[in-house]
Motif scaffolding. Structure first.
Motif, PDB file in Angstrom:
ATOM      1  N   LYS A  71       0.834  -1.194   0.000  1.00 40.94           N
ATOM      2  CA  LYS A  71       0.000   0.000   0.000  1.00 40.94           C
ATOM      3  C   LYS A  71       0.876   1.254   0.000  1.00 40.94           C
ATOM      4  N   LYS A  72       0.400   2.270  -0.676  1.00 40.65           N
ATOM      5  CA  LYS A  72       1.094   3.548  -0.674  1.00 40.65           C
ATOM      6  C   LYS A  72       1.039   4.160   0.725  1.00 40.65           C
ATOM      7  N   LEU A  94      -7.257   1.544   1.703  1.00 42.30           N
ATOM      8  CA  LEU A  94      -6.529   1.619   0.442  1.00 42.30           C
ATOM      9  C   LEU A  94      -5.080   2.044   0.619  1.00 42.30           C
ATOM     10  N   TYR A  95      -4.725   2.569   1.786  1.00 39.64           N
ATOM     11  CA  TYR A  95      -3.404   3.141   1.998  1.00 39.64           C
ATOM     12  C   TYR A  95      -2.864   2.730   3.368  1.00 39.64           C
ATOM     13  N   ARG A 499     -10.714   7.732  -4.942  1.00 38.75           N
ATOM     14  CA  ARG A 499     -11.022   7.405  -6.331  1.00 38.75           C
ATOM     15  C   ARG A 499      -9.810   7.580  -7.245  1.00 38.75           C
ATOM     16  N   MET A 500      -8.621   7.602  -6.654  1.00 36.72           N
ATOM     17  CA  MET A 500      -7.420   7.899  -7.427  1.00 36.72           C
ATOM     18  C   MET A 500      -7.193   6.877  -8.544  1.00 36.72           C
ATOM     19  N   HIS A 501      -7.251   5.584  -8.205  1.00 33.54           N
ATOM     20  CA  HIS A 501      -6.996   4.543  -9.204  1.00 33.54           C
ATOM     21  C   HIS A 501      -8.058   4.588 -10.308  1.00 33.54           C
ATOM     22  N   GLN A 502      -9.311   4.767  -9.908  1.00 32.86           N
ATOM     23  CA  GLN A 502     -10.401   4.803 -10.883  1.00 32.86           C
ATOM     24  C   GLN A 502     -10.278   5.999 -11.817  1.00 32.86           C
ATOM     25  N   CYS A 503      -9.961   7.164 -11.252  1.00 36.77           N
ATOM     26  CA  CYS A 503      -9.905   8.378 -12.070  1.00 36.77           C
ATOM     27  C   CYS A 503      -8.640   8.444 -12.923  1.00 36.77           C
ATOM     28  N   GLU A 504      -7.593   7.751 -12.511  1.00 37.88           N
ATOM     29  CA  GLU A 504      -6.411   7.698 -13.367  1.00 37.88           C
ATOM     30  C   GLU A 504      -6.715   6.954 -14.660  1.00 37.88           C
ATOM     31  N   GLU A 505      -7.574   5.954 -14.578  1.00 43.06           N
ATOM     32  CA  GLU A 505      -7.967   5.207 -15.769  1.00 43.06           C
ATOM     33  C   GLU A 505      -9.079   5.924 -16.537  1.00 43.06           C
ATOM     34  N   THR A 520      -7.186  14.623 -14.185  1.00 43.99           N
ATOM     35  CA  THR A 520      -7.634  13.415 -13.484  1.00 43.99           C
ATOM     36  C   THR A 520      -8.891  13.669 -12.664  1.00 43.99           C
TER      37      THR A 520
END
Length: 593
Positions: A71-72, A94-95, A499-505, A520
């Motif tokens: 995890k980050k 998530l972190y 929502r970082m992973h979702q919005c990066e895609e 993003t």
């Protein structure tokens, strides 16, 4: 609405079953969960569930899965309004989240003036950080320490515990981060005025409010001693508030109520010697409010006997006198005091100043972020609350890119219809565009296409486009350093992290006028819900959305309801309401504890 209290009772039974014939020895863990829901009427509902889990030892689930990425690491500095709002909304599962703060609690700072006079007790407005983080999804680690340095190059923070030195073990440690959220607030701005740090009280932390409460009682206890002259009593009971903003005005109002409702009965021999003075460098107190509120506050203070001196700048403070200068005449004079409260604004903390030097922002007054709250020049560092300020992108800096994006036919000219195709992205990316249209009451974009003589044009070139949008950046304003702004920033940043992973895609932000693709996330947009100014005597003033201004007794009750609802937990909500009730019935406690 009162939430039902919930009690969880967990019983674990290990059953070992063996068979000498053919069965293999196995160990079962049966979890019996008894959940008791106590409702307000005293009744209850009992539910029972039974489930089978894997063995405690040798369980595949207990082994580390090397295929799962680590995890980050997210480090949060500070547990004020920004940091706490971020933690409350963050999906910590998530972190790897770690929080560093010298205070192991969150304080509802708008009620600090009430703490200074005992209207509300200090512990009623604080909520332990560990109480809040344990209710969050995922594991959040908290360290009670002060951040000494942010090492941007190595992505580490150096911290030191402020806990007493009589305990063994080193108090210094460093933490690595992938993402850093700076939310450590600001410190009091003394403007380098001589004697302020040594002889003035501040009102920024809970400890400050407690010190002021004791100091007020000390002034009265000293004044009633038989050995003092009348002039000495008058000096000891002169309370000076430097700064006519919301904090200073509310403290002056609270102190006046405390004296009129409580202390006058306890110290009747010195009631004629009490004076409260508010010193303001501007022309009016509460100058960030509507002008009607400023005038109402000054008139009410005049009726209450609170002296308001505007256009005065304090040039020095010592243990007996405060020296000031009248801006209009240049006259310099001194006034004796018993207690001085300094409430004149905020300044950047040393640790943030050092960080700004590292990243090339040393010449700025405050840490600059972009519209997504990311620190400029740092991809992995975010800043929220009083320690930072959003540096909004100017339209004129991107005017050529906007024109090129709107000019789809590459004709070198732009029509209103072409601008409308990118209008939504412009409004999201540059909020000053919409603010300008509203301020000028422009409903039809074709108005922007008129020339200097007022003639409508079908098309305009790049120079005409620059002229049409040239005044829009004048609508850019810095956000105030308030709890409301910090709280909204924390909530926004938590949603982005969730929502970082979702919005990066799948980016959700506006189009990039300089470059390709989209941003993003949507940029942060502050929504103002109004502001209050309690003025004493069960009266308050409020500036609410829609240019609505309210003043008087009914507004005070609105203040009570809003501030009660904004408490971070039911525990503090009930404590604050009970303190208000106690004050109405029994008055304030004047004990010096």
């Amino acid at each position: 609405m009162i939430y039902n209290s919930i009690t969880y009772v967990t019983i674990s039974i290990n059953v070992s079953v063996s068979s000498t014939a053919a069965l293999v020895v196995k160990e079962l863990s049966i979890l019996l969960s008894l959940t008791v829901y106590d409702n307000c009427s005293g009744g209850g509902l009992l539910s029972y569930s039974e489930s089978q889990s894997e063995s405690i030892t040798g369980s595949p689930a207990s082994n580390t899965n090397s295929d799962v990425p680590a995890k980050k690491k997210v480090i949060v500095l500070g547990t004020g309004w920004g940091g706490t709002s971020f933690l409350k909304d963050l999906d910590a599962s998530l972190y790897d989240v770690q929080v560093v703060s010298p205070c192991n609690y969150f304080a509802f700072t708008p009620l600090l003036p009430s703490v200074t006079c005992g209207t509300v007790e200090a512990r009623s407005i604080v909520e332990p950080v560990r109480n809040m983080v344990k209710k969050r999804k995922g594991d959040i680690k908290f360290w009670e320490a002060e951040c000494l340095k942010i090492d941007h190059a190595n992505k580490t923070v150096l911290c030191r515990s402020n806990i007493g030195n009589n305990l063994v073990g080193s108090g210094e440690f460093s933490l690595e981060y992938d993402y850093l959220v700076v939310a450590i607030g600001a410190q009091v701005n003394t403007f380098n005025t001589p004697g302020v740090k040594e002889h003035c009280h501040f009102l920024k932390e809970v400890e400050d409010a407690q010190k002021i409460r004791r100091a007020v009682i000390d002034c009265f206890e000293k004044a009633v001693l038989p050995s003092l002259s009348d002039e000495e009593r008058r000096t000891n009971l002169h309370f000076v508030v430097v700064g006519g903003g919301p904090t200073g005005v509310e403290f002056a109002a609270e102190l006046h109520d405390h004296f009129q409702e409580d202390l006058v009965n306890l110290y009747p021999s010195v009631k004629d010697f009490v004076n409260i003075t508010v010193i303001q460098s501007g022309d009016h107190i509460l100058n960030t409010f509507d002008e009607r509120i400023s005038l109402f506050a000054e008139e009410k203070f005049g009726r209450d006997g609170i002296k308001v001196q505007t256009g005065r700048r304090v040039i020095s403070v010592d243990d007996k006198n405060i020296t000031m200068k009248a801006k209009s005449t240049g006259e310099i004079y001194s006034v004796p005091h018993g207690l001085v409260i300094w409430s004149t604004g905020i300044a950047t903390r040393p640790v943030v100043r050092d960080f700004m030097e590292q990243i090339g922002q040393g010449k700025r007054h405050v840490l600059a972020t972009n519209e997504w709250l990311r620190v400029k020049g740092c991809e992995s560092v975010y800043a929220i609350g009083d320690c930072s300020s959003i540096d909004q992108q100017k339209i004129m800096d991107d005017i050529s890119a906007i024109f090129e994006a709107a000019d789809k036919d590459k004709s070198g000219t732009l029509t209103v219809a072409e601008l409308k195709d990118v209008l939504d992205d412009i409004i999201v990316r540059y909020p000053q565009f919409e603010l300008y249209l509203k301020s000028k009451h422009i409903l039809d974009l074709s108005t922007l296409w008129k020339d200097s003589e007022g003639n409508y044009r079908e098309e305009i070139d790049i120079e005409g486009f620059k002229m049409a949008l040239s005044h829009m950046d004048s609508q850019m304003k810095s956000l105030p350093a308030t709890a409301q702004v910090a709280s909204q920033q924390g909530e926004y940043l938590a949603r982005c992290f969730n929502r970082m992973h979702q919005c990066e895609e799948h980016p959700e932000g506006p189009r990039r006028f300089k470059g390709s693709g989209r941003h993003t996330f949507l940029p942060f947009r502050y929504k103002h819900f109004g502001q209050f100014a309690p003025l004493g005597g069960e009266q308050a003033a409020a500036e609410l959305p829609g240019d609505w201004v309210a003043m008087g007794h009914s507004t005070q009750w609105l203040w009570y309801s809003v501030y009660a609802s904004k408490q971070v937990s039911w525990r503090t909500r009930m404590l604050v309401i009970s303190d208000w009730t106690r004050r109405f019935i029994f008055g304030r406690d004047s004990s010096r504890i």
